[in-house]
Enzyme design. Structure first.
Site, PDB file in Angstrom:
ATOM      1  N   LYS A 134    -107.596  87.475  -7.930  1.00  0.00           N
ATOM      2  CA  LYS A 134    -106.535  88.415  -7.546  1.00  0.00           C
ATOM      3  C   LYS A 134    -105.221  87.767  -7.944  1.00  0.00           C
ATOM      4  O   LYS A 134    -104.893  86.672  -7.471  1.00  0.00           O
ATOM      5  CB  LYS A 134    -106.544  88.666  -6.039  1.00  0.00           C
ATOM      6  CG  LYS A 134    -107.714  89.519  -5.555  1.00  0.00           C
ATOM      7  CD  LYS A 134    -107.619  89.788  -4.069  1.00  0.00           C
ATOM      8  CE  LYS A 134    -108.853  90.533  -3.578  1.00  0.00           C
ATOM      9  NZ  LYS A 134    -108.926  90.547  -2.102  1.00  0.00           N
ATOM     10  N   LYS A 183    -119.861  97.342  -3.461  1.00  0.00           N
ATOM     11  CA  LYS A 183    -119.530  96.209  -2.571  1.00  0.00           C
ATOM     12  C   LYS A 183    -119.383  96.763  -1.170  1.00  0.00           C
ATOM     13  O   LYS A 183    -118.674  97.740  -0.957  1.00  0.00           O
ATOM     14  CB  LYS A 183    -118.237  95.561  -3.063  1.00  0.00           C
ATOM     15  CG  LYS A 183    -117.553  94.648  -2.055  1.00  0.00           C
ATOM     16  CD  LYS A 183    -116.481  93.802  -2.738  1.00  0.00           C
ATOM     17  CE  LYS A 183    -115.217  93.703  -1.893  1.00  0.00           C
ATOM     18  NZ  LYS A 183    -114.175  92.880  -2.549  1.00  0.00           N
ATOM     19  N   ASP A 192    -118.955  91.658   1.161  1.00  0.00           N
ATOM     20  CA  ASP A 192    -117.693  90.918   1.329  1.00  0.00           C
ATOM     21  C   ASP A 192    -117.416  90.775   2.824  1.00  0.00           C
ATOM     22  O   ASP A 192    -117.221  91.766   3.529  1.00  0.00           O
ATOM     23  CB  ASP A 192    -116.546  91.673   0.645  1.00  0.00           C
ATOM     24  CG  ASP A 192    -115.230  90.902   0.695  1.00  0.00           C
ATOM     25  OD1 ASP A 192    -115.206  89.786   1.242  1.00  0.00           O
ATOM     26  OD2 ASP A 192    -114.218  91.428   0.167  1.00  0.00           O
ATOM     27  N   GLU A 242    -119.295  87.507  -0.849  1.00  0.00           N
ATOM     28  CA  GLU A 242    -117.891  87.133  -1.029  1.00  0.00           C
ATOM     29  C   GLU A 242    -117.299  86.615   0.284  1.00  0.00           C
ATOM     30  O   GLU A 242    -117.432  87.250   1.325  1.00  0.00           O
ATOM     31  CB  GLU A 242    -117.132  88.383  -1.510  1.00  0.00           C
ATOM     32  CG  GLU A 242    -115.678  88.157  -1.849  1.00  0.00           C
ATOM     33  CD  GLU A 242    -115.005  89.451  -2.341  1.00  0.00           C
ATOM     34  OE1 GLU A 242    -115.713  90.408  -2.715  1.00  0.00           O
ATOM     35  OE2 GLU A 242    -113.770  89.504  -2.334  1.00  0.00           O
ATOM     36  N   LYS A 291    -118.348  95.991   2.790  1.00  0.00           N
ATOM     37  CA  LYS A 291    -117.692  95.083   3.729  1.00  0.00           C
ATOM     38  C   LYS A 291    -118.665  94.811   4.870  1.00  0.00           C
ATOM     39  O   LYS A 291    -119.332  95.737   5.343  1.00  0.00           O
ATOM     40  CB  LYS A 291    -116.419  95.731   4.261  1.00  0.00           C
ATOM     41  CG  LYS A 291    -115.349  95.909   3.194  1.00  0.00           C
ATOM     42  CD  LYS A 291    -114.788  94.556   2.769  1.00  0.00           C
ATOM     43  CE  LYS A 291    -113.589  94.740   1.861  1.00  0.00           C
ATOM     44  NZ  LYS A 291    -112.991  93.464   1.478  1.00  0.00           N
ATOM     45  N   SER A 294    -115.447  99.267  -3.590  1.00  0.00           N
ATOM     46  CA  SER A 294    -115.518  98.480  -2.356  1.00  0.00           C
ATOM     47  C   SER A 294    -115.537  99.461  -1.184  1.00  0.00           C
ATOM     48  O   SER A 294    -114.598 100.233  -1.014  1.00  0.00           O
ATOM     49  CB  SER A 294    -114.292  97.557  -2.293  1.00  0.00           C
ATOM     50  OG  SER A 294    -114.206  96.892  -1.063  1.00  0.00           O
ATOM     51  N   GLY A 343    -109.355  93.507  -5.985  1.00  0.00           N
ATOM     52  CA  GLY A 343    -108.348  94.546  -5.794  1.00  0.00           C
ATOM     53  C   GLY A 343    -107.726  94.428  -4.423  1.00  0.00           C
ATOM     54  O   GLY A 343    -108.303  93.834  -3.504  1.00  0.00           O
ATOM     55  N   ASP A 383    -112.799  84.395  -2.385  1.00  0.00           N
ATOM     56  CA  ASP A 383    -111.625  85.268  -2.522  1.00  0.00           C
ATOM     57  C   ASP A 383    -110.461  84.578  -1.805  1.00  0.00           C
ATOM     58  O   ASP A 383    -109.714  83.802  -2.424  1.00  0.00           O
ATOM     59  CB  ASP A 383    -111.957  86.651  -1.925  1.00  0.00           C
ATOM     60  CG  ASP A 383    -110.782  87.617  -1.859  1.00  0.00           C
ATOM     61  OD1 ASP A 383    -109.666  87.243  -2.248  1.00  0.00           O
ATOM     62  OD2 ASP A 383    -110.961  88.772  -1.396  1.00  0.00           O
TER      63      ASP A 383
HETATM   64  O1  OSB Z   1    -111.275  91.341   0.371  1.00  0.00           O
HETATM   65  O2  OSB Z   1    -111.428  92.135  -1.563  1.00  0.00           O
HETATM   66  C1  OSB Z   1    -110.928  92.183  -0.442  1.00  0.00           C
HETATM   67  C2  OSB Z   1    -108.715  95.280  -0.066  1.00  0.00           C
HETATM   68  C3  OSB Z   1    -107.653  94.750   0.624  1.00  0.00           C
HETATM   69  C4  OSB Z   1    -107.679  93.420   0.994  1.00  0.00           C
HETATM   70  C5  OSB Z   1    -108.775  92.624   0.653  1.00  0.00           C
HETATM   71  C6  OSB Z   1    -109.846  93.154  -0.046  1.00  0.00           C
HETATM   72  C7  OSB Z   1    -109.826  94.516  -0.393  1.00  0.00           C
HETATM   73  C8  OSB Z   1    -110.937  95.192  -1.050  1.00  0.00           C
HETATM   74  C9  OSB Z   1    -110.633  96.483  -1.759  1.00  0.00           C
HETATM   75  O3  OSB Z   1    -112.091  94.842  -0.978  1.00  0.00           O
HETATM   76  C10 OSB Z   1    -110.586  96.343  -3.231  1.00  0.00           C
HETATM   77  C11 OSB Z   1    -109.957  97.540  -3.890  1.00  0.00           C
HETATM   78  O4  OSB Z   1    -110.665  98.533  -4.083  1.00  0.00           O
HETATM   79  O5  OSB Z   1    -108.758  97.495  -4.211  1.00  0.00           O
HETATM   80 MG    MG Z   2    -112.588  90.043  -0.682  1.00  0.00          MG
END
Ligand code: OSB
Ligand code: MG
Length: 374
Positions: free
Chosen positions: A263, A162, A189, A214, A164, A136, A291, A239
């Protein structure tokens, strides 16, 4: 087995790289580690609440309060035979899924160790010993910086990227990465940064062959996601909006998404995660393991969970070095570059050992709860 002691460790670890999402930038990553002791064994769980309520309303401090005052006391001295006993004890508490999950998951680890099985086996999975993963990538200051970062992860062997996104950082960066890597599994995401007014933008994303988008809309929304999904070819994945088996069912029933990001913290623990897994398997909704920048404790649990059969897409479970220079558990996790997987830690429970000297080094708050001293 009787729970003799429970410990809370609030730790504060620096991240190797700042992580910027539509809801904020993280330079450090605090968390609460929960340890459950009894019969000479210890089980560990990780609370994934952030220090601020940017991702969800829970914070480290709300979780500490709810654990200390409501979740831990009824478990001290209790005889526990299955994790369901713990989930049932918490059922009256509304919300606070991350606080609940941290304690319930510590009990799962503790019971799995007592039964000398892996957490994956105890969950009914464990058939694979490697889990497919991706990375990510946060919002970057420049497009060139983004491409450089994507190149680095592709060179390491990650086969799913992924990105952001947020308003102003969406189509162009996605199209640039797609152009550079025409066949890589690419997804976006949004962390709830958009509204239905952005429909034309999402329709343009349909041309980028994304694996999924996402959580584009409001963090608590299910209904508007159904309206958006009906007008897109690209699958939507929820999510933030899915906090319980009920939320998963509502999303499936109204076709708000075609994929769910699992999650454990967000859904209140492994018992709920299993219920959602089975429901989604039945409904033909594939899962992947999300994650929250976990330490080795949470990451190990995620790997075990992701061995269940309906985890059909690569998870946000990256190598330890992507997050931390020094993690609090060992062994650390490396990417298997030949197939973009991480090996599930073998051995009983979550399969990692917590390094107490590291925990103490990063610890900012500690509390012991003792059944004998109540
Ligand atoms: O939206 O998936 C998410 C990290 C912290 C809070 C929300 C998210 C995330 C990530 C990172 O996208 C995922 C990871 O590598 O742990
Ligand atoms: Mg997310």
């Amino acid at each position: 087995m009787k729970i003799e002691q429970i410990e809370l460790h609030h730790i504060f670890q620096p991240l190797v790289h700042p992580f910027r999402t539509s809801f904020g930038t993280q330079l450090e990553r605090p968390c609460i580690l929960v340890a459950v002791y009894g019969q000479g064994l210890v089980g560990w769980g990780e609370c994934v609440a952030h220090s601020d309520p940017g991702y969800s309303y829970e914070t480290i401090d709300t979780a500490w309060h709810v654990l200390r005052d409501f979740l831990i006391p009824p478990l001290l001295g209790r005889d526990i035979t299955s994790p369901g006993d713990v989930a049932a004890t918490f059922a009256w508490v509304r919300g606070h899924p991350m606080a609940k999950a941290s304690l319930e998951n510590a009990v799962w680890d503790w019971l799995a160790r007592a039964n000398e099985v892996s957490l994956g086996q105890m969950l009914g999975g464990g058939q694979r010993d490697r889990v497919e993963v991706g990375v990510s990538i946060g919002i970057q200051p420049t497009l060139a910086g983004l491409l450089d970062r994507v190149d680095q992860f592709i060179d390491k062997g990650y086969r799913r990227i992924k990105m952001k996104i947020e308003p102003g950082w969406e189509l162009e960066p996605l199209a640039e990465v797609r152009h550079r890597y025409p066949t890589v599994k690419l997804m976006a995401d949004a962390n709830s940064a958009f509204s239905l007014d952005h429909l034309p933008l999402f329709q343009q994303m349909d041309d980028l062959d994304l694996l999924m988008i996402e959580q584009p809309l409001h963090y608590d929304d299910i209904a508007d996601h159904a309206k958006l999904q009906a007008q897109l070819k690209t699958p939507l994945c929820l999510d933030e909006s899915i906090h319980s088996p009920g939320h998963a069912r509502w999303a499936i029933e109204i076709e708000a998404c075609r994929i769910i990001n699992m999650k454990v913290g967000r859904v209140g623990g492994l018992s709920n995660a299993l219920a959602i897994h089975d429901m989604c398997l039945e409904a033909g909704i594939p899962l992947w393991c999300g994650g929250m920048l976990e330490t080795g404790v949470g990451r190990a649990a995620n790997l075990h969970l992701a061995t269940l059969p309906n985890f059909l897409l690569p998870g946000d479970i990256s190598a330890t070095e992507r997050y931390y220079a020094e993690d609090i558990a060992e062994p650390s996790f490396r990417l298997n570059p030949e197939d973009s997987t991480i090996t599930v830690p073998a051995g009983p429970g979550i399969g990692v050992t917590v390094l107490m000297d590291r925990v103490e080094k990063f610890r900012v708050r500690y509390q012991l709860f003792d059944a004998a001293k109540r």
